[in-house]
Design an enzyme around this catalytic site. Structure first.
Site, short mmCIF file in Angstrom:
data_model
loop_
_atom_site.label_atom_id
_atom_site.label_comp_id
_atom_site.label_asym_id
_atom_site.label_seq_id
_atom_site.Cartn_x
_atom_site.Cartn_y
_atom_site.Cartn_z
N ARG A 165 -29.28 21.04 -29.08
CA ARG A 165 -30.27 19.96 -29.14
C ARG A 165 -31.40 20.26 -28.15
O ARG A 165 -32.57 20.10 -28.46
CB ARG A 165 -29.62 18.61 -28.79
CG ARG A 165 -28.55 18.13 -29.75
CD ARG A 165 -29.08 17.86 -31.13
NE ARG A 165 -30.18 16.92 -31.08
CZ ARG A 165 -30.03 15.59 -31.03
NH1 ARG A 165 -28.83 15.07 -31.09
NH2 ARG A 165 -31.08 14.80 -30.98
N HIS A 194 -32.21 11.70 -39.06
CA HIS A 194 -31.99 12.23 -37.70
C HIS A 194 -32.42 13.70 -37.68
O HIS A 194 -31.61 14.62 -37.57
CB HIS A 194 -30.51 12.08 -37.35
CG HIS A 194 -30.19 12.26 -35.89
ND1 HIS A 194 -31.17 12.44 -34.93
CD2 HIS A 194 -29.00 12.31 -35.24
CE1 HIS A 194 -30.58 12.57 -33.75
NE2 HIS A 194 -29.28 12.51 -33.91
N ARG A 232 -36.21 6.54 -30.76
CA ARG A 232 -34.97 6.24 -31.49
C ARG A 232 -34.93 4.74 -31.74
O ARG A 232 -34.97 3.95 -30.79
CB ARG A 232 -33.74 6.67 -30.68
CG ARG A 232 -32.46 6.08 -31.23
CD ARG A 232 -31.21 6.65 -30.60
NE ARG A 232 -31.01 8.02 -30.99
CZ ARG A 232 -29.85 8.68 -30.80
NH1 ARG A 232 -28.82 8.07 -30.23
NH2 ARG A 232 -29.73 9.93 -31.17
N CYS A 279 -22.02 15.99 -35.43
CA CYS A 279 -23.19 15.74 -34.55
C CYS A 279 -22.80 15.03 -33.26
O CYS A 279 -23.57 15.06 -32.30
CB CYS A 279 -24.23 14.93 -35.31
SG CYS A 279 -23.59 13.39 -35.97
N ASP A 336 -19.63 13.00 -39.82
CA ASP A 336 -20.23 12.09 -38.83
C ASP A 336 -19.45 10.78 -38.92
O ASP A 336 -18.69 10.56 -39.88
CB ASP A 336 -21.73 11.89 -39.18
CG ASP A 336 -22.46 10.98 -38.20
OD1 ASP A 336 -21.96 10.77 -37.08
OD2 ASP A 336 -23.54 10.46 -38.57
N GLN A 342 -31.47 16.45 -34.90
CA GLN A 342 -30.07 16.90 -34.98
C GLN A 342 -29.94 18.09 -35.92
O GLN A 342 -29.29 19.09 -35.60
CB GLN A 342 -29.21 15.73 -35.50
CG GLN A 342 -27.74 16.08 -35.65
CD GLN A 342 -27.06 16.32 -34.32
OE1 GLN A 342 -27.14 15.50 -33.44
NE2 GLN A 342 -26.38 17.44 -34.17
N1 CP Z 1 -25.92 13.40 -31.84
C1 CP Z 1 -26.65 12.50 -31.16
O1 CP Z 1 -27.78 12.17 -31.52
O2 CP Z 1 -26.05 12.03 -30.05
P1 CP Z 1 -26.58 10.82 -29.13
O3 CP Z 1 -26.44 9.56 -29.93
O4 CP Z 1 -25.67 10.86 -27.95
O5 CP Z 1 -28.00 11.08 -28.76
N1 NVA Z 2 -24.91 8.32 -37.88
C1 NVA Z 2 -24.79 8.14 -36.46
C2 NVA Z 2 -25.36 9.33 -35.76
C3 NVA Z 2 -25.21 9.29 -34.26
C4 NVA Z 2 -25.86 10.46 -33.59
C5 NVA Z 2 -25.49 6.86 -36.04
O1 NVA Z 2 -26.58 6.58 -36.54
O2 NVA Z 2 -24.92 6.13 -35.20
#
Ligand code: CP
Ligand code: NVA
Length: 302
Positions: free
Chosen positions: A289, A127, A100, A261, A222, A130
């Site tokens: 997940r 993502h 990530r 999400c 989101d 997700q």
């Molecule tokens: N939805 C999601 O990716 O959550 P986190 O940021 O907690 O991993």
């Molecule tokens: N769009 C959000 C998703 C978090 C899971 C971010 O990137 O922070």
């Protein structure tokens, strides 16, 4: 040949459907698949995470492997060691990387220098893990992920971009409604349209939430401010009228699911009332997940 999961469309439509169905099976028998026996998987997180990090750690353990949680600040990446060398070093120890970070290009670069699977655990652009879990949730609730309409209302961010590519690949309708200036990435829209030519996918980009939600089977939202955008608080002004509330939902299909999400900013992209009404679906997404990622890992390590 090694397989990565960075852009979602490394999988074929058939494989996506297979991953969803196997995830539903694994949910009933969490310790039944040992594809990661004797394998060490590095989980590199340059951004915070609750769901992704924990579900990958637990998932790798359940599959017989060793998860290693690696933060950016605890490695030489934070002192400027480049991705090319990081990848080549990690290839000497690890059997896979889940990453990530901010830059999508960096993840693609890493995959060139790391000769085993690289999985995208979120970039500024996409993502994909997700959306796999979300498709599992939709399959469980609606019985299919084909012939559906998904409306995404909010910021044209990484999650919206991934929905577009998933819709184009699998062949369902995705309508994204954002304020002017916050539309999804042109690259994702282009890729989705390309994919949709071969599937029954339909892609709509609009600035009108009502148009997007009309007849939708899934209404998805989101946060308006994604990780890395914390300084852009003024952005919220532009999002007035883009809250998923009960009035907007009147335009969706009667049995529509509302999905998120997480994490959620209640009172911004979704009202607390709507969030609580659909909490079962939303927390199923979070649970899935774990199952969807295990199913993906099983496919990548076949
Ligand atoms: N939805 C999601 O990716 O959550 P986190 O940021 O907690 O991993
Ligand atoms: N769009 C959000 C998703 C978090 C899971 C971010 O990137 O922070």
């Amino acid at each position: 040949m090694k397989r990565d999961f960075i852009n979602f469309d490394e999988l074929t439509k058939e494989e996506v459907l297979q991953v969803i169905d196997y995830a539903i099976k694994l949910k009933k028998k969490p310790f039944s698949d040992k594809s990661l026996k004797n394998k060490s998987i590095g989980l590199i997180f340059m951004k915070p995470s609750t769901r992704t990090r924990i579900s990958f750690e637990v998932g790798v353990y359940q599959m017989g492997g060793q998860p290693l949680y690696i933060t950016g600040s605890s490695t030489q990446i934070s002192r400027g060691e480049d991705i090319k060398d990081t990848g080549r070093v990690m290839a000497r120890y690890l059997d896979g990387i889940v990453i990530r970070t901010y830059s999508h290009r960096e993840v693609e670069e890493l995959a060139k220098y790391f000769d085993k699977p690289v999985i995208n655990a979120l970039t500024d652009y996409l993502h994909p893990c997700q959306i796999l879990a979300d498709l599992q949730t939709i399959k469980e609730r609606l019985g299919t992920v084909e012939n559906i309409k998904v409306a995404f209302v909010g910021d044209g961010n990484n999650v919206a971009n991934t929905w577009l590519i998933a819709g184009g690949l699998v062949g369902f309708e995705v309508a994204v409604a954002t304020p002017v200036g916050y539309e999804p990435s042109g690259k994702a829209v282009y890729r989705a349209l390309q994919l949709a030519k071969k599937s029954k996918g339909k892609i709509t980009i609009t600035n009108d939430p009502v148009e997007a939600v009309k007849g939708a089977d899934v209404v998805y939202t989101d946060v308006w401010i994604s990780m890395g955008q914390e300084g852009e608080k003024e952005k919220k002004e532009a999002f007035k009228g883009f809250t998923v509330d009960k009035n907007l939902l009147k335009h969706a299909s009667k049995k529509a699911l509302v999905m998120h999400c997480l994490p959620a900013h209640k009172g911004e992209e979704i009202t607390e009332e709507v969030f609580e009404k659909y909490a079962d679906v939303i927390f199923d997404q979070a649970e899935n997940r774990l199952h969807a990622q295990k199913s993906l890992l099983s496919l990548l390590y076949k």
